[in-house]
Design a protein around this motif. Structure first.
Motif: not given
Length: 367
Positions: A42-43, A310-313, A335-339
């Motif tokens: 959840k964001t 392509k920032p990702h988690g 798609k949801t999380m970055k850095y």
């Protein structure tokens, strides 16, 4: 036989070369055994970039988040949202919600002291500060150790029984805004500092570290671990017992690690800013190239390359006893999380995530 026109051939060749170049030089490593589930989190949007570290107070309220404009914000639930709790610098006139302004400070690692309710803050420009349970302007605790200024206070942890705190000073040259240059340049100037709250003495207990980022004490506080963003190495320093004062390598994690948090069961979660790639390893392994990049490449471009555009988690869980990698979670496509900068596991099993750049906090309920 009909001849293929040049206008078609050249773009096609360039497209093929681009794909080959990306796959051989820029494409991120594949993480064996990783569970691609972080996109289901959840964001919770936040009105300021970069909730780098998150923390809960002794009453269980929060999370509190350290953000890019020099403030610590507190989450009051869906109805009230984020409210201002504290700030590290009195100079608030030109602070930006999207980029670092050094005079405003840049709070990073957060740690509440349970017995007092004070919040301790590592600021990437100002040193280690603290603010009381009511919030407001934080006061300086320590900004130098053994005659050297603390340039890049990053993350810390508190041993409340001994009344001491341990924190990272990640570089003797760079502040937070140039963290990627600090990681690239092959200089082992990072330190772990022990601060005795009773005597006010700041003592270096570990040195010769390369952009040391995350730090956490283990469950019985007999040792601490600290990770190097450049190398992925996780070092251990024994704080108590027969090995007190000695150090060793605890483990190595994939990617470029950021903050470390102890879990309720005594293991550790490590936030991974990004996976590694051939070009990232090449840059980090050549000192001359690091200096060249520092002088010629804009920071925004460097961040993009390190993140493979392509920032990702990614999050890695390691054993609190052996350092063995227990679990790897990722959002492979970002798609949801970055850095991702931090992973905080709560008693209810939910995982909360911070980000060094993105304007969001995430929560994953694995149940």
């Amino acid at each position: 036989m009909q001849r293929i026109p040049t206008w078609f051939t050249v773009p096609a060749v360039l497209a093929v070369l681009s794909v080959i170049l990306y796959q051989t030089i820029i494409a991120p490593d594949k993480l064996e055994g990783a569970k691609n589930i972080l996109s289901m989190a959840k964001t919770i949007p936040i009105p300021v970039n970069g909730p780098e570290s998150i923390e809960w107070d002794p009453q269980g309220e929060g999370p509190y988040a350290s953000v890019v404009d020099g403030r610590i914000l507190k989450w009051r639930g869906d109805k009230l949202g984020w409210v201002e709790f504290a700030y590290t610098s009195p100079h608030r006139g030109n602070c930006s919600t999207h980029k670092v302004v050094p005079t405003c400070g840049r709070p990073l690692g957060l740690s509440f002291e349970k017995k007092t309710g004070d919040l301790y803050i590592c600021d990437g420009y100002l040193g280690v500060l603290k603010v009381g349970p009511e919030g407001g302007l934080a006061e300086l605790v320590v900004d130098q150790a053994e005659g050297r200024k603390v340039m890049f206070a990053n993350q810390m942890d508190i041993d409340e029984e001994e009344d001491v705190l341990y924190f990272n000073d990640s570089s003797d040259k760079y502040h937070f805004r140039d963290v990627f240059f600090a990681a690239l340049i092959s200089e082992w100037t990072g330190r772990v500092i022990k601060y005795d709250k009773k005597t006010k003495e700041a003592k270096v207990v570990m040195d010769n570290l390369r952009c040391n980022n995350g730090l956490a004490l283990n469950k019985d506080q007999s040792f601490l671990i600290v990770c190097e963003s450049s190398t992925g190495l996780v070092h251990r320093y024994w704080t108590k017992g027969p090995k007190a004062g000695t150090r060793d390598v605890f483990t190595k994690v994939p990617g470029y690690p950021d903050n470390i948090r102890l879990t309720p069961s005594g293991d550790f979660w490590i936030g991974i800013h990004s996976k590694k790639s051939p070009i990232g390893r090449w840059m980090a392994g050549n000192k001359w190239l690091g200096y060249f990049v520092e002088k010629t490449v804009p920071l925004e471009w460097l961040v993009a390359v390190i993140n493979q555009f392509k920032p990702h988690g990614v999050a890695v869980k390691i054993s609190g006893e052996t350092g063995e990698i227990l679990e790897i979670l990722e959002d492979k496509e970002g798609k949801t999380m970055k850095y991702v900068s931090e992973v905080y596991e709560r008693e209810d099993g939910k995982l909360w995530f911070g980000s060094v750049f993105w304007p969001a906090v995430w929560v994953l309920d694995r149940k």
